[in-house]
Every structure is written in structure tokens, then in C-alpha cells.
Design a protein around this motif. Structure first.
Motif, PDB file in Angstrom:
ATOM      1  N   GLY A 234       0.779  -1.229   0.000  1.00 34.53           N
ATOM      2  CA  GLY A 234       0.000   0.000   0.000  1.00 34.53           C
ATOM      3  C   GLY A 234       0.813   1.283   0.000  1.00 34.53           C
ATOM      4  O   GLY A 234       0.258   2.375   0.033  1.00 34.53           O
ATOM      5  N   LEU A 235       2.132   1.177  -0.056  1.00 30.37           N
ATOM      6  CA  LEU A 235       3.003   2.357   0.000  1.00 30.37           C
ATOM      7  C   LEU A 235       3.026   3.087  -1.335  1.00 30.37           C
ATOM      8  O   LEU A 235       3.012   2.466  -2.393  1.00 30.37           O
ATOM      9  CB  LEU A 235       4.421   1.941   0.385  1.00 30.37           C
ATOM     10  CG  LEU A 235       4.558   1.266   1.745  1.00 30.37           C
ATOM     11  CD1 LEU A 235       5.959   0.690   1.904  1.00 30.37           C
ATOM     12  CD2 LEU A 235       4.243   2.254   2.858  1.00 30.37           C
ATOM     13  N   PHE A 236       3.096   4.422  -1.274  1.00 31.42           N
ATOM     14  CA  PHE A 236       3.173   5.197  -2.511  1.00 31.42           C
ATOM     15  C   PHE A 236       4.617   5.450  -2.933  1.00 31.42           C
ATOM     16  O   PHE A 236       4.879   5.853  -4.055  1.00 31.42           O
ATOM     17  CB  PHE A 236       2.396   6.520  -2.414  1.00 31.42           C
ATOM     18  CG  PHE A 236       2.979   7.522  -1.477  1.00 31.42           C
ATOM     19  CD1 PHE A 236       3.835   8.498  -1.937  1.00 31.42           C
ATOM     20  CD2 PHE A 236       2.663   7.502  -0.132  1.00 31.42           C
ATOM     21  CE1 PHE A 236       4.382   9.430  -1.069  1.00 31.42           C
ATOM     22  CE2 PHE A 236       3.187   8.438   0.742  1.00 31.42           C
ATOM     23  CZ  PHE A 236       4.062   9.395   0.271  1.00 31.42           C
ATOM     24  N   GLU A 237       5.562   5.200  -2.027  1.00 31.36           N
ATOM     25  CA  GLU A 237       6.966   5.235  -2.399  1.00 31.36           C
ATOM     26  C   GLU A 237       7.746   4.291  -1.489  1.00 31.36           C
ATOM     27  O   GLU A 237       7.362   4.064  -0.343  1.00 31.36           O
ATOM     28  CB  GLU A 237       7.554   6.644  -2.374  1.00 31.36           C
ATOM     29  CG  GLU A 237       7.701   7.272  -1.032  1.00 31.36           C
ATOM     30  CD  GLU A 237       8.321   8.674  -1.090  1.00 31.36           C
ATOM     31  OE1 GLU A 237       8.073   9.412  -2.072  1.00 31.36           O
ATOM     32  OE2 GLU A 237       9.051   9.018  -0.166  1.00 31.36           O
ATOM     33  N   VAL A 238       8.800   3.719  -2.049  1.00 29.44           N
ATOM     34  CA  VAL A 238       9.643   2.788  -1.300  1.00 29.44           C
ATOM     35  C   VAL A 238      11.101   3.135  -1.573  1.00 29.44           C
ATOM     36  O   VAL A 238      11.424   3.795  -2.562  1.00 29.44           O
ATOM     37  CB  VAL A 238       9.369   1.313  -1.683  1.00 29.44           C
ATOM     38  CG1 VAL A 238       7.940   0.920  -1.359  1.00 29.44           C
ATOM     39  CG2 VAL A 238       9.680   1.046  -3.140  1.00 29.44           C
ATOM     40  N   LYS A 239      11.969   2.678  -0.707  1.00 23.52           N
ATOM     41  CA  LYS A 239      13.410   2.815  -0.932  1.00 23.52           C
ATOM     42  C   LYS A 239      13.830   1.709  -1.886  1.00 23.52           C
ATOM     43  O   LYS A 239      13.344   0.587  -1.821  1.00 23.52           O
ATOM     44  CB  LYS A 239      14.184   2.681   0.376  1.00 23.52           C
ATOM     45  CG  LYS A 239      13.864   3.752   1.394  1.00 23.52           C
ATOM     46  CD  LYS A 239      14.477   5.051   1.000  1.00 23.52           C
ATOM     47  CE  LYS A 239      14.226   6.080   2.105  1.00 23.52           C
ATOM     48  NZ  LYS A 239      14.521   7.414   1.662  1.00 23.52           N
ATOM     49  N   GLY A 240      14.730   2.030  -2.781  1.00 22.68           N
ATOM     50  CA  GLY A 240      15.243   1.045  -3.709  1.00 22.68           C
ATOM     51  C   GLY A 240      16.752   1.106  -3.733  1.00 22.68           C
ATOM     52  O   GLY A 240      17.362   2.035  -3.194  1.00 22.68           O
ATOM     53  N   SER A 241      17.351   0.123  -4.369  1.00 27.22           N
ATOM     54  CA  SER A 241      18.802   0.143  -4.518  1.00 27.22           C
ATOM     55  C   SER A 241      19.186  -0.521  -5.823  1.00 27.22           C
ATOM     56  O   SER A 241      18.438  -1.326  -6.379  1.00 27.22           O
ATOM     57  CB  SER A 241      19.475  -0.540  -3.332  1.00 27.22           C
ATOM     58  OG  SER A 241      19.161  -1.907  -3.299  1.00 27.22           O
ATOM     59  N   GLY A 242      20.361  -0.164  -6.308  1.00 29.94           N
ATOM     60  CA  GLY A 242      20.881  -0.705  -7.554  1.00 29.94           C
ATOM     61  C   GLY A 242      21.608   0.373  -8.322  1.00 29.94           C
ATOM     62  O   GLY A 242      21.444   1.560  -8.051  1.00 29.94           O
ATOM     63  N   ASP A 243      22.414  -0.046  -9.279  1.00 28.28           N
ATOM     64  CA  ASP A 243      23.179   0.889 -10.103  1.00 28.28           C
ATOM     65  C   ASP A 243      22.492   1.208 -11.428  1.00 28.28           C
ATOM     66  O   ASP A 243      22.934   2.078 -12.161  1.00 28.28           O
ATOM     67  CB  ASP A 243      24.569   0.309 -10.397  1.00 28.28           C
ATOM     68  CG  ASP A 243      25.413   0.200  -9.136  1.00 28.28           C
ATOM     69  OD1 ASP A 243      25.220   1.005  -8.212  1.00 28.28           O
ATOM     70  OD2 ASP A 243      26.267  -0.705  -9.084  1.00 28.28           O
TER      71      ASP A 243
END
Length: 91
Positions: A17-26
């Protein structure tokens, strides 16, 4: 590395249900892989079976459409904002 991924309404059920999340990667591809690991179901909604971006999904990095950059190989970095935007059609 941490960046923000904006999740559109139709996909929020995959992200608790989140409208934004933390992500990672190049790269955008690595960020999608990270999303899939943390929130299963993103790959099938964003990517074709061959791994290419679905035709009716747009992804922007800091407001730039990745189709006009390096596609899924577009580089991303700390603090970048990735927006997933489903195409809207109708008439």
C-alpha cells in the motif's frame, strides 16, 4: 545506495500500500530486481517474458523517460527518484 521509487496506485497492492519505497541498484534493471526481491510481483507487472519493459509501462529517472536514455540499463545513483507510470489510454 538508496533511492526513492514512486509506486503508482495500480501497483501499490504489491508494495504493502506504500506510494513510495526505498530502492537500490546501479541501474533501473537492478532497481526493478530489488523491488521484486522485496515486493514480489513487480517483474511480471513491469517486464515482458524476455526481460524488456512492457509497452504500456513508463519509467522515469528524475523526470527523464528511460526510453530516451539507456532503457533498463539507465544508470541511477544515491538520491535519485524513479517513477513508475502506467500508460493511460482511452478516448
Amino acid at each position: 545506495m538508496s533511492l526513492v521509487v514512486k509506486i503508482p496506485g495500480p501497483l501499490r497492492n504489491l508494495a504493502d500500500g506504500l506510494f513510495e519505497v526505498k530502492g537500490s541498484g546501479d541501474s533501473v534493471a537492478m532497481v526493478i530486481e530489488n523491488l521484486e526481491q522485496n515486493y514480489p510481483g513487480f517483474n511480471e507487472r513491469l517486464l515482458e517474458e524476455d526481460g524488456s519493459l512492457r509497452r504500456f509501462v513508463n519509467i522515469f529517472v528524475n523526470g527523464e523517460d528511460i526510453r530516451f536514455l539507456n532503457g533498463l540499463d539507465t544508470s541511477v545513483g544515491e538520491g535519485d527518484e524513479i517513477s513508475i507510470v502506467p500508460a493511460v489510454a482511452g478516448g
